[in-house]
Design a protein around this motif. Sequence first.
Motif, PDB file in Angstrom:
ATOM      1  N   PHE A  72       0.865  -1.171   0.000  1.00 21.28           N
ATOM      2  CA  PHE A  72       0.000   0.000   0.000  1.00 21.28           C
ATOM      3  C   PHE A  72       0.905   1.225   0.000  1.00 21.28           C
ATOM      4  O   PHE A  72       1.127   1.862   1.017  1.00 21.28           O
ATOM      5  CB  PHE A  72      -0.898  -0.007   1.244  1.00 21.28           C
ATOM      6  CG  PHE A  72      -1.861  -1.142   1.268  1.00 21.28           C
ATOM      7  CD1 PHE A  72      -3.109  -1.013   0.699  1.00 21.28           C
ATOM      8  CD2 PHE A  72      -1.517  -2.347   1.846  1.00 21.28           C
ATOM      9  CE1 PHE A  72      -4.006  -2.059   0.716  1.00 21.28           C
ATOM     10  CE2 PHE A  72      -2.412  -3.392   1.876  1.00 21.28           C
ATOM     11  CZ  PHE A  72      -3.654  -3.258   1.313  1.00 21.28           C
ATOM     12  N   ALA A  81      -5.562   5.356   6.666  1.00 21.52           N
ATOM     13  CA  ALA A  81      -5.980   5.319   5.261  1.00 21.52           C
ATOM     14  C   ALA A  81      -6.208   3.905   4.762  1.00 21.52           C
ATOM     15  O   ALA A  81      -7.083   3.666   3.924  1.00 21.52           O
ATOM     16  CB  ALA A  81      -4.936   6.020   4.388  1.00 21.52           C
ATOM     17  N   GLU A  92      -9.134   2.496   2.380  1.00 23.29           N
ATOM     18  CA  GLU A  92      -8.762   1.932   1.079  1.00 23.29           C
ATOM     19  C   GLU A  92      -9.346   0.541   0.905  1.00 23.29           C
ATOM     20  O   GLU A  92      -9.910   0.206  -0.146  1.00 23.29           O
ATOM     21  CB  GLU A  92      -7.245   1.875   0.951  1.00 23.29           C
ATOM     22  CG  GLU A  92      -6.752   1.230  -0.340  1.00 23.29           C
ATOM     23  CD  GLU A  92      -5.235   1.184  -0.434  1.00 23.29           C
ATOM     24  OE1 GLU A  92      -4.727   0.254  -1.073  1.00 23.29           O
ATOM     25  OE2 GLU A  92      -4.575   2.078   0.118  1.00 23.29           O
ATOM     26  N   ARG A 151      -8.546   2.269  -5.818  1.00 23.69           N
ATOM     27  CA  ARG A 151      -7.581   2.107  -4.730  1.00 23.69           C
ATOM     28  C   ARG A 151      -6.815   3.425  -4.508  1.00 23.69           C
ATOM     29  O   ARG A 151      -6.643   3.872  -3.379  1.00 23.69           O
ATOM     30  CB  ARG A 151      -6.594   0.984  -5.050  1.00 23.69           C
ATOM     31  CG  ARG A 151      -5.578   0.735  -3.915  1.00 23.69           C
ATOM     32  CD  ARG A 151      -4.451  -0.180  -4.369  1.00 23.69           C
ATOM     33  NE  ARG A 151      -4.911  -1.474  -4.800  1.00 23.69           N
ATOM     34  CZ  ARG A 151      -5.234  -2.478  -3.979  1.00 23.69           C
ATOM     35  NH1 ARG A 151      -5.131  -2.310  -2.669  1.00 23.69           N
ATOM     36  NH2 ARG A 151      -5.633  -3.640  -4.457  1.00 23.69           N
ATOM     37  N   LYS A 152      -6.378   4.028  -5.592  1.00 24.31           N
ATOM     38  CA  LYS A 152      -5.635   5.282  -5.483  1.00 24.31           C
ATOM     39  C   LYS A 152      -6.524   6.401  -4.947  1.00 24.31           C
ATOM     40  O   LYS A 152      -6.108   7.209  -4.116  1.00 24.31           O
ATOM     41  CB  LYS A 152      -5.042   5.655  -6.842  1.00 24.31           C
ATOM     42  CG  LYS A 152      -3.959   4.689  -7.314  1.00 24.31           C
ATOM     43  CD  LYS A 152      -3.542   4.996  -8.749  1.00 24.31           C
ATOM     44  CE  LYS A 152      -2.515   3.974  -9.251  1.00 24.31           C
ATOM     45  NZ  LYS A 152      -2.145   4.222 -10.661  1.00 24.31           N
ATOM     46  N   ALA A 166      -8.973   6.005  -2.939  1.00 25.17           N
ATOM     47  CA  ALA A 166      -9.168   5.753  -1.510  1.00 25.17           C
ATOM     48  C   ALA A 166      -7.939   6.108  -0.685  1.00 25.17           C
ATOM     49  O   ALA A 166      -8.053   6.529   0.466  1.00 25.17           O
ATOM     50  CB  ALA A 166      -9.543   4.283  -1.296  1.00 25.17           C
ATOM     51  N   ARG A 167      -6.745   5.944  -1.265  1.00 22.02           N
ATOM     52  CA  ARG A 167      -5.536   6.331  -0.537  1.00 22.02           C
ATOM     53  C   ARG A 167      -5.542   7.831  -0.246  1.00 22.02           C
ATOM     54  O   ARG A 167      -5.175   8.261   0.849  1.00 22.02           O
ATOM     55  CB  ARG A 167      -4.291   5.980  -1.360  1.00 22.02           C
ATOM     56  CG  ARG A 167      -3.984   4.504  -1.386  1.00 22.02           C
ATOM     57  CD  ARG A 167      -2.747   4.226  -2.211  1.00 22.02           C
ATOM     58  NE  ARG A 167      -2.549   2.802  -2.375  1.00 22.02           N
ATOM     59  CZ  ARG A 167      -1.630   2.266  -3.175  1.00 22.02           C
ATOM     60  NH1 ARG A 167      -0.842   3.051  -3.881  1.00 22.02           N
ATOM     61  NH2 ARG A 167      -1.504   0.954  -3.258  1.00 22.02           N
ATOM     62  N   GLY A 227      -8.215   8.543   2.313  1.00 24.44           N
ATOM     63  CA  GLY A 227      -7.822   7.964   3.586  1.00 24.44           C
ATOM     64  C   GLY A 227      -6.852   8.852   4.331  1.00 24.44           C
ATOM     65  O   GLY A 227      -6.997   9.092   5.540  1.00 24.44           O
TER      66      GLY A 227
END
Length: 370
Positions: free
Chosen positions: A33, A257, A261, A282-283, A285-286, A289
Motif C-alpha cells: 500500500f 488510510a 482503502e 484504490r488510489k 481511496a488512498r 484515507g
Amino acid sequence: MTTMNLGSWVQSYSIFNQASRSKSIPLPRSFPFNPLKNLSSSTPKKRSLTSLPSISAVLTKEDTIKEEEQDPQKPSFDFKSYMVQKASTVNQALDSAVSLRDPVKIHEAMRYSLLAGGKRVRPALCLAACELVGGQESMAMPAACAVEMIHTMSLIHDDLPCMDNDDLRRGKPTNHKVFGEDIAVLAGDALLAFAFEHIAVSTVGVTPGRVVKAVGELAKAIGTEGLVAGQVVDINSEGLIDVGLDHLEFIHVHKTAVLLEAAVVLGAILGGGCDEDVEKLRKFARYIGLLFQVVDDILDVTKSSKDLGKTAGKDLVADKVTYPKLMGIEKSREFAEKLKSDALELLQGFDPEKAAPLVALANYIAYRQN
C-alpha cells in the motif's frame, strides 16, 4: 494526474525547511500500500466530473456547498439522504449479524461499541464503490459490515489503558470503562474474527474467487503490512522530536488510510470491477484515507470533546506528531484541499451519476466537523 508525495509537496513552504525524517525508528522498506507515491499520471479522462449532479456535502458553515442554488437547472444529489439511508441499512445488517446470544456478556460488549452510532463512512464507501462498478448493494453488504466490525475493533483496542487510555468514544464511555479491560479486549478479538467469517459465509451473488480475493485484501490491510504497522510506528514515535513528514505519512497511510482503502477496494472487487477500475479506486481511496487523518488532526486541536464525541486534544497531551504540529493549521488545511482535489480527479472516466456518492463522500471527509 501529476505525481504527488507529501514530502515533496510541502517543500515549497518554508515552515518545513527544518523538518527532518526521524532516524530513531527505521520504517519497513517495502509495503504494497505505497503511501501516495508513484501514482500514475496517465489516468484516462473519458468524462468530465464537471457534468456531475450538484452535491450538498457536509461542510463548514462558511464553506457549505449549495450548487443547486447556483444552477437550479442541475439535478441535485442529496448526500444527507443517501448517508441516512445507507447508515440505516448498514445498522440493520450489523444488528442482525451480531445478535444478542450466549455468551451474553461478550455479545453485549461487541454490540455496545458496534451499534454505538458513528458516521458509517467506511461501509458507505464500500457500497458506493460496488455500485459504481455495476454491482448491487447486497453483494457488498457483508464486506461493508466486516469493515465496520474491524474499525470498531480498532477503536476498542485503541481506547485501552495500554494504548491511548481514552474514556470517551462516540459520546459514550469507552468499552473497557463499561465492561472492563478483559472483556473489551475479547470483544475486539471477537469482532475481528467474525468479520472474516461474515464475508466468507454471508456474501451472495459473487464468485468464490472474488470473495477469496476480498478476504485476502482485508487481511493484508489490517496486519503487519497495514493497520498494525501504522499503530506500532505511531506508538514508538511518541515523544520524538525529529519525526519528519515522510514518517508521519507512513503512520497515517497505514494506521488510518489503509482501512478506508480496503473498504473501497472490497466494494469494487465484489461488485465485479475490472482490474483497472479497482486500481483507480484504490488510489482514490488512498487520497481520501490520508485526507481523513489530516482532517482528524485538525479537528483534534480546533474542536471540543463535545463537538467530537471523543476526547479532544489528546494528541497534544500525548505529544504525538500530527500534521498541524509539523505544518501548522493553515498549511494542513491547504494540504487537505489538495488531497481532496487529487482524489476527485481519479474519478474521471466513471459514470458521473454513479460516481456522485464517492464525490460527496470525499467532500464530506474533507469538510466534516467531527
